[in-house]
Design a protein around this motif. Sequence first.
Motif, PDB file in Angstrom:
ATOM      1  N   VAL A  51      -2.411  -6.699  -8.577  1.00 20.54           N
ATOM      2  CA  VAL A  51      -1.982  -5.301  -8.692  1.00 20.54           C
ATOM      3  C   VAL A  51      -1.173  -4.902  -7.456  1.00 20.54           C
ATOM      4  O   VAL A  51      -0.137  -4.228  -7.561  1.00 20.54           O
ATOM      5  N   TRP A  62       5.583  -0.708 -14.854  1.00 21.85           N
ATOM      6  CA  TRP A  62       6.560  -1.174 -13.859  1.00 21.85           C
ATOM      7  C   TRP A  62       7.244   0.018 -13.184  1.00 21.85           C
ATOM      8  O   TRP A  62       7.397   0.056 -11.970  1.00 21.85           O
ATOM      9  N   ARG A  76       2.491   4.146  -7.911  1.00 28.68           N
ATOM     10  CA  ARG A  76       1.340   5.057  -8.008  1.00 28.68           C
ATOM     11  C   ARG A  76       0.027   4.321  -8.282  1.00 28.68           C
ATOM     12  O   ARG A  76      -1.018   4.936  -8.401  1.00 28.68           O
ATOM     13  N   VAL A  77       0.114   3.028  -8.413  1.00 23.78           N
ATOM     14  CA  VAL A  77      -1.091   2.242  -8.729  1.00 23.78           C
ATOM     15  C   VAL A  77      -1.972   2.118  -7.485  1.00 23.78           C
ATOM     16  O   VAL A  77      -1.477   1.860  -6.392  1.00 23.78           O
ATOM     17  N   ASP A  78      -3.271   2.303  -7.673  1.00 18.48           N
ATOM     18  CA  ASP A  78      -4.226   2.113  -6.585  1.00 18.48           C
ATOM     19  C   ASP A  78      -4.909   0.762  -6.799  1.00 18.48           C
ATOM     20  O   ASP A  78      -5.739   0.625  -7.702  1.00 18.48           O
ATOM     21  N   PRO A  79      -4.577  -0.258  -5.975  1.00 13.60           N
ATOM     22  CA  PRO A  79      -5.113  -1.601  -6.210  1.00 13.60           C
ATOM     23  C   PRO A  79      -6.625  -1.693  -6.019  1.00 13.60           C
ATOM     24  O   PRO A  79      -7.246  -2.660  -6.456  1.00 13.60           O
ATOM     25  N   PHE A 110      -7.842  -1.769 -12.817  1.00 13.22           N
ATOM     26  CA  PHE A 110      -6.486  -1.544 -13.320  1.00 13.22           C
ATOM     27  C   PHE A 110      -6.479  -1.096 -14.777  1.00 13.22           C
ATOM     28  O   PHE A 110      -5.708  -0.225 -15.158  1.00 13.22           O
ATOM     29  N   TRP A 146      -6.472   2.636 -16.146  1.00 15.44           N
ATOM     30  CA  TRP A 146      -5.195   3.313 -15.897  1.00 15.44           C
ATOM     31  C   TRP A 146      -4.159   2.856 -16.923  1.00 15.44           C
ATOM     32  O   TRP A 146      -3.436   3.653 -17.516  1.00 15.44           O
TER      33      TRP A 146
END
Lengths: 190, 151
Positions: free
Chosen positions: A12, A60, A65-68, A72, A75
């Motif tokens: 991620v 993509w 904005r992805v929080d690793p 995952f 979301w």
Amino acid sequence: MNSRIHIESDIVKKVSNGDTGAFTDLVNRLMKPAYFHALALMGNHEDAVEVSQETFIKVWNSRKRVDPDRPFYPWFYTILKRLCLNQHRGRSRKKEDVMSSLASWIEPEAEDGNPSDAVIEQEQKKMIEDSLSRLSMDDREIIVLKDLEGYSYKEIAEMIDIPIGTVMSRLYTARKRFKTEMEVAGYEHT
Amino acid sequence: MNTHNPERIRQMMMASIDGEISSADEAELKRILLGDPKRAEEYEQLKNLKMMTFQTKLKEPAPELWDNFNRRVFTKIERGIGWILFTIGAVVLLFYGAWTALSELLTDPELAWWLKTAIVAAAAGAIILFVSLIRERIYLNKHERYKDVIR
């Protein structure tokens, strides 16, 4: 979380940093769950392909904005479901015949049996398919995730971000409505 | 007549049907159902239906879908970028062309005043429509339900 939908945080992170190789890996690992979840929500192949691919594009485009550090898939699933709702609304606006587009999206589990069993199985499959198709997206979602895809309560709760108790309550309501639809379709309880 | 919370009974029924119930809850549910035939009948019906749905699965698509899936996602991403660049370029060119044409027309002494007025009105209308469209898009984007969902 189920290994089918678990994505390690380092992948991620890489995706978040714009690593196309990691993104390819992500697509390869999640394309099947994404497609089948879209199929469960939309009830037809074409929309499922469209929505599942569109979900990866959105991922993509919003990778920053992805929080690793957080799971995952919930979301990802939120994006997928939102796209399904948009697609569904678009179709309702166009007043397309939803039922006609819901043809044959489930099948019996493969089993060796005699031909008469196969006929009964086909009739039953049609009845189940039609009844599931008539349910709301939320009801169909919970039944498909549990019964057709075999996720546990815990996995479903994590996936759609609701408490386990709510998963059970939603299942009860959805199964009651499914029972009504099956009875309308001519199913007789033995 | 039992005095249990109906919501808890429903949850126990589901957990039992799905094989996710503890032995203590299973025993409790059994007791409840023995004293409530209507509930017991509902339990049996839902259990039978679960057996039916459990024996079905989502239809497998043609294997080619998986072979081409990745490529199609990347193609769509590329095309998206292509469309954005094309749209930006087209809008800039359109505005430049419109501005040049308007400047020439409005400074033309041969052109009647009412024609100049009509041109100005049409241009102003087009600008208002364009701004309105952009504002609507921005508003929808800001108020979209799941836009700010961050995990």
